[in-house]
Design a protein around this motif. Sequence first.
Motif, PDB file in Angstrom:
ATOM      1  N   ARG A  93       0.698  -1.168  -0.006  1.00 28.45           N
ATOM      2  CA  ARG A  93       0.030   0.008   0.062  1.00 28.45           C
ATOM      3  C   ARG A  93       0.847   1.215  -0.141  1.00 28.45           C
ATOM      4  NH1 ARG A  93      -4.721  -0.155   4.238  1.00 28.45           N
ATOM      5  NH2 ARG A  93      -5.198  -2.258   3.208  1.00 28.45           N
ATOM      6  N   MET A  94       1.788   1.222   0.665  1.00 28.39           N
ATOM      7  CA  MET A  94       2.790   2.386   0.831  1.00 28.39           C
ATOM      8  C   MET A  94       3.582   2.582  -0.769  1.00 28.39           C
ATOM      9  SD  MET A  94       6.048   3.127   3.390  1.00 28.39           S
ATOM     10  CE  MET A  94       7.520   3.494   2.832  1.00 28.39           C
ATOM     11  N   ALA A  95       3.958   1.580  -1.346  1.00 25.24           N
ATOM     12  CA  ALA A  95       4.348   1.768  -2.739  1.00 25.24           C
ATOM     13  C   ALA A  95       3.496   2.520  -3.480  1.00 25.24           C
ATOM     14  CB  ALA A  95       4.689   0.227  -3.233  1.00 25.24           C
ATOM     15  N   LEU A  96       2.271   1.819  -3.344  1.00 26.96           N
ATOM     16  CA  LEU A  96       1.194   2.718  -4.242  1.00 26.96           C
ATOM     17  C   LEU A  96       0.917   4.040  -3.925  1.00 26.96           C
ATOM     18  CD1 LEU A  96      -1.248  -0.208  -4.450  1.00 26.96           C
ATOM     19  CD2 LEU A  96      -0.014   0.638  -6.407  1.00 26.96           C
ATOM     20  N   LEU A  97       0.890   4.333  -2.711  1.00 24.44           N
ATOM     21  CA  LEU A  97       0.601   5.681  -1.998  1.00 24.44           C
ATOM     22  C   LEU A  97       1.866   6.597  -2.363  1.00 24.44           C
ATOM     23  CD1 LEU A  97      -0.966   7.580   0.170  1.00 24.44           C
ATOM     24  CD2 LEU A  97       1.196   7.116   1.454  1.00 24.44           C
ATOM     25  N   LEU A  98       3.289   6.280  -2.447  1.00 23.26           N
ATOM     26  CA  LEU A  98       4.145   7.018  -2.921  1.00 23.26           C
ATOM     27  C   LEU A  98       4.247   7.274  -4.594  1.00 23.26           C
ATOM     28  CD1 LEU A  98       7.261   5.724  -0.829  1.00 23.26           C
ATOM     29  CD2 LEU A  98       5.650   7.467  -0.551  1.00 23.26           C
ATOM     30  N   LEU A  99       3.731   6.417  -5.179  1.00 18.88           N
ATOM     31  CA  LEU A  99       3.646   6.503  -6.727  1.00 18.88           C
ATOM     32  C   LEU A  99       2.450   7.419  -6.928  1.00 18.88           C
ATOM     33  CD1 LEU A  99       4.515   5.087  -9.332  1.00 18.88           C
ATOM     34  CD2 LEU A  99       2.331   3.807  -9.328  1.00 18.88           C
ATOM     35  N   GLY A 100       1.486   7.509  -6.199  1.00 26.53           N
ATOM     36  CA  GLY A 100       0.434   8.385  -6.292  1.00 26.53           C
ATOM     37  C   GLY A 100       0.775   9.948  -6.203  1.00 26.53           C
ATOM     38  N   VAL A 101       1.492   9.923  -4.818  1.00 27.86           N
ATOM     39  CA  VAL A 101       1.900  11.127  -4.651  1.00 27.86           C
ATOM     40  C   VAL A 101       3.039  11.987  -5.259  1.00 27.86           C
ATOM     41  CG1 VAL A 101       3.592  12.259  -2.444  1.00 27.86           C
ATOM     42  CG2 VAL A 101       1.546  10.688  -1.886  1.00 27.86           C
ATOM     43  N   SER A 102       3.710  11.028  -6.110  1.00 33.19           N
ATOM     44  CA  SER A 102       4.802  11.500  -6.812  1.00 33.19           C
ATOM     45  C   SER A 102       4.011  12.271  -8.151  1.00 33.19           C
ATOM     46  CB  SER A 102       5.736  10.508  -7.109  1.00 33.19           C
ATOM     47  OG  SER A 102       5.393   9.445  -7.981  1.00 33.19           O
TER      48      SER A 102
ATOM     49  N   GLY B 213      10.066  24.140  -4.350  1.00 31.87           N
ATOM     50  CA  GLY B 213       8.542  24.462  -5.104  1.00 31.87           C
ATOM     51  C   GLY B 213       8.886  25.671  -5.727  1.00 31.87           C
ATOM     52  N   LEU B 214       9.202  26.737  -5.121  1.00 26.89           N
ATOM     53  CA  LEU B 214       9.386  28.134  -5.728  1.00 26.89           C
ATOM     54  C   LEU B 214      10.181  28.251  -6.963  1.00 26.89           C
ATOM     55  CD1 LEU B 214       8.693  30.553  -2.507  1.00 26.89           C
ATOM     56  CD2 LEU B 214       7.054  29.881  -4.365  1.00 26.89           C
ATOM     57  N   GLY B 215      11.561  27.491  -6.842  1.00 29.26           N
ATOM     58  CA  GLY B 215      12.430  27.455  -7.590  1.00 29.26           C
ATOM     59  C   GLY B 215      12.347  26.408  -8.910  1.00 29.26           C
ATOM     60  N   SER B 216      11.264  25.784  -9.072  1.00 24.56           N
ATOM     61  CA  SER B 216      10.928  24.773 -10.007  1.00 24.56           C
ATOM     62  C   SER B 216      12.016  23.643  -9.863  1.00 24.56           C
ATOM     63  CB  SER B 216      10.787  25.333 -11.502  1.00 24.56           C
ATOM     64  OG  SER B 216       9.901  26.403 -11.416  1.00 24.56           O
ATOM     65  N   ASP B 217      12.322  23.314  -8.877  1.00 28.41           N
ATOM     66  CA  ASP B 217      13.496  22.428  -8.593  1.00 28.41           C
ATOM     67  C   ASP B 217      12.676  21.112  -8.624  1.00 28.41           C
ATOM     68  OD1 ASP B 217      15.680  20.567  -8.358  1.00 28.41           O
ATOM     69  OD2 ASP B 217      16.430  21.941  -6.780  1.00 28.41           O
ATOM     70  N   LEU B 218      12.267  20.371  -9.824  1.00 31.31           N
ATOM     71  CA  LEU B 218      11.417  19.211  -9.780  1.00 31.31           C
ATOM     72  C   LEU B 218      12.015  18.055  -9.114  1.00 31.31           C
ATOM     73  CD1 LEU B 218       8.700  18.499 -10.708  1.00 31.31           C
ATOM     74  CD2 LEU B 218       9.773  17.371 -12.845  1.00 31.31           C
ATOM     75  N   PRO B 219      13.309  17.688  -9.433  1.00 30.05           N
ATOM     76  CA  PRO B 219      13.937  16.455  -8.724  1.00 30.05           C
ATOM     77  C   PRO B 219      13.803  16.556  -7.215  1.00 30.05           C
ATOM     78  CG  PRO B 219      15.252  17.156 -10.396  1.00 30.05           C
ATOM     79  CD  PRO B 219      14.371  18.325 -10.468  1.00 30.05           C
ATOM     80  N   LEU B 220      14.159  17.762  -6.738  1.00 32.25           N
ATOM     81  CA  LEU B 220      14.346  17.988  -5.245  1.00 32.25           C
ATOM     82  C   LEU B 220      12.975  17.952  -4.589  1.00 32.25           C
ATOM     83  CD1 LEU B 220      16.009  18.390  -2.903  1.00 32.25           C
ATOM     84  CD2 LEU B 220      16.067  20.889  -2.961  1.00 32.25           C
ATOM     85  N   LEU B 221      11.999  18.560  -5.148  1.00 35.89           N
ATOM     86  CA  LEU B 221      10.349  18.633  -4.785  1.00 35.89           C
ATOM     87  C   LEU B 221      10.069  17.180  -4.730  1.00 35.89           C
ATOM     88  CD1 LEU B 221       8.696  20.792  -3.685  1.00 35.89           C
ATOM     89  CD2 LEU B 221       7.487  20.588  -5.727  1.00 35.89           C
ATOM     90  N   LEU B 222      10.192  16.597  -5.817  1.00 33.51           N
ATOM     91  CA  LEU B 222       9.771  15.052  -5.872  1.00 33.51           C
ATOM     92  C   LEU B 222      10.388  14.295  -4.770  1.00 33.51           C
ATOM     93  CD1 LEU B 222       9.388  14.469  -9.594  1.00 33.51           C
ATOM     94  CD2 LEU B 222       7.530  14.529  -8.062  1.00 33.51           C
TER      95      LEU B 222
ATOM     96  N   VAL C  18       8.203  12.523  -1.554  1.00 33.17           N
ATOM     97  CA  VAL C  18       8.286  11.037  -1.637  1.00 33.17           C
ATOM     98  C   VAL C  18       8.911  10.787  -0.351  1.00 33.17           C
ATOM     99  CG1 VAL C  18       9.345   8.947  -2.170  1.00 33.17           C
ATOM    100  CG2 VAL C  18       8.403  10.592  -3.946  1.00 33.17           C
ATOM    101  N   VAL C  19      10.089  11.402   0.253  1.00 33.60           N
ATOM    102  CA  VAL C  19      10.703  11.032   1.617  1.00 33.60           C
ATOM    103  C   VAL C  19       9.760  11.216   2.633  1.00 33.60           C
ATOM    104  CG1 VAL C  19      12.536  11.713   3.178  1.00 33.60           C
ATOM    105  CG2 VAL C  19      12.901  11.017   0.899  1.00 33.60           C
ATOM    106  N   THR C  20       9.107  12.669   2.803  1.00 29.40           N
ATOM    107  CA  THR C  20       8.313  12.795   3.659  1.00 29.40           C
ATOM    108  C   THR C  20       7.024  11.861   3.932  1.00 29.40           C
ATOM    109  OG1 THR C  20       7.493  14.817   2.628  1.00 29.40           O
ATOM    110  CG2 THR C  20       8.940  15.258   4.180  1.00 29.40           C
ATOM    111  N   SER C  21       6.376  11.716   2.679  1.00 31.50           N
ATOM    112  CA  SER C  21       5.238  10.950   2.613  1.00 31.50           C
ATOM    113  C   SER C  21       5.700   9.487   3.338  1.00 31.50           C
ATOM    114  CB  SER C  21       4.763  10.320   1.390  1.00 31.50           C
ATOM    115  OG  SER C  21       4.672  11.754   0.477  1.00 31.50           O
TER     116      SER C  21
END
Lengths: 313, 330
Positions: B14-23, B286-295, B299-302
């Motif tokens: 369930r966690m794997a599915l959740l992380l996929l969804g969140v990302s 988020g504000l700097g559009s740093d996609l890899p970092l934001l993702l 994912v880590v906090t989720s």
Amino acid sequence: METILEIEHMSVFFTQYERGIRRRILPVIRDLTLSVGAGQIVAVVGASGSGKSLLAHGILGILPYNSHVEGTIRYAGELLTPERSAELRGREIALIPQGVNYLDPLMKIGPQLTKGSREEKVHRRTRRALERYGLGRETAEMYPFELSGGMARRVLIASAVTGTPRLIIADEPTPGLDAKAAERILGHFRELADEGAGILFITHDLELALTVADQVAVFYAGETIEAAPAEDFSDVSRLRHPFTKALWHAMPEHGFNPISGAQPYPDEKAHGCPFAGQCSECMSDCRETDRIPLREFRGGMVRCLYPGEETVL
Amino acid sequence: MKHRLQFTGKKLIRMALLLLGVSIVTFLLMCASPLDPLQTNVGQVALGSMSPEQVERLEAYWGTETPAVQRYLGWLGDVLHGDMGTSLLYRQPVLTVIGQRLAGSVLLLTAAWVFSGVLGLILGVTVGVFRGRWPDRLIRGYCLLISSTPTFWLAILLLLIFSVWLGWFPIGLSVPVGVAADAVTFGDRLRHAVLPALTLSITGVANIALHTREKMIDVLESDYILFARARGESEASVVLRHGLRNVSLPAITLQFASVSEIIGGSVLVEQVFSYPGLGQAAVTAGLGSDLPLLLGITVVTSAIVFAGNLIADLLYGAADPRIRRGAARE
């Protein structure tokens, strides 16, 4: 015979708040008079919602904070003050409740019955109390959810005899039991009474009450309306109050004739006899006389202006 | 034991599915963001003075020309190989950034989590016992007031009072300014963490205390409490032996569920206190559009929040005899 419990003109009121500010006082028990002697089983019979359980809580001094009690309760001849009942409950005055949900679901039976005491004496008494009802040492290590229905009921009875009870209040101790199982439980009560305890047996089941009780007090809308020796129920003409007679006729062996209507709620305007709405004998002055007193009549007590009249059904 | 393993296995799927969804959601939100990464990070003026080749290289770096699906699948493929990518703003591997930031936040988050949990439980039980009387009204009033106060506003208020007026605590940051990194003491770090941690705790306490109060009232009105009183147990014994015991199970759930609130709150609080932690990095990304970092951060906090709930479930199974012994019997 020594009188253990003597209740005179006891009333219990609840204070309620309606929509925040409007306060009203609700009488749930009114002018209750009752006595229990040593070695005696007194059954209090009444429909659900007639205030029977509150009677038990009132004696034990564990009514909720928004209630107050009037009248006098005497225990062993002395006034039972809140301080005294706090001192006596669990030691001399014991409650036997309905079922397993009166036990803490997360605590083992042993610690619940010993109340956390470390004294060896208390533990020994508890073991002996459980043994008396055929419950071995392993029962003390069980959680309430692991007990079968019958075991739970025996645990609750055993909890009463961990002290030295002189007054046992059994509040509907046999719900949902078949007649045989209920009689076995009541046999335990008889045994305790024969050892000298007075027993107040609260139930809605008149038929069951009569199998064991010495005295029967009938409760209606928060009042005792009749107190009679159990043997009076062998003949309907010896009964006093029309409601008691109606109860008698409603018993399976007497024709199963139910009475129509329902008892009034405590918040309905009390005017005249509370039974007036269901009474077949109701006279015009019954509806007008407030606070009909409980009086002696043919060796029992009755709260009726025209007691003992023949009921026509 | 087999039961417990099955339970944990299901949860992990369930966690794997959740992380996929969140990302996916994070990615879609980022795509929908009206911020142009080039304009935000390079600036209109600088862009204007650049040659088209330079702009093209920048666009390639920020990935603005790559189709969205391709970008996401590329990211996902790398993650499955254990590579979270490189932060565009920090120019370091995402995992390194998250590791550093998490290390900075961990003191703050843990202190707030433990403090709000313990104090919330104590307050909740107390007001439950004193229901309807003045301690209840006082504490409940306070809790409702705090619950309806925005966290960032509370942070500014505390900053104003304790740092600006009273000068007891530093204005911001996690270490003193102008001190070499190896000269920073634990005391310094602690002093800098006090106010942000306090802000997070104050908001957390209110929530936990109000929930615990409801549970405590339910417990105190139960039949088994009535019977405990009838058996002559003292009020203290009723509250401590039966009340606390029965309130402890919902308290476990509450405590671990509050992990998400603490992490969520830290985003705002770290921003106000310029505290260089994970929350602040999330805002920057988020504000700097740093996609890899934001993702990476989402994912880590989720995963941390999910782990919190999983731990609560497992603890529940160990603490509740009905589950523990029930499962053992199967």
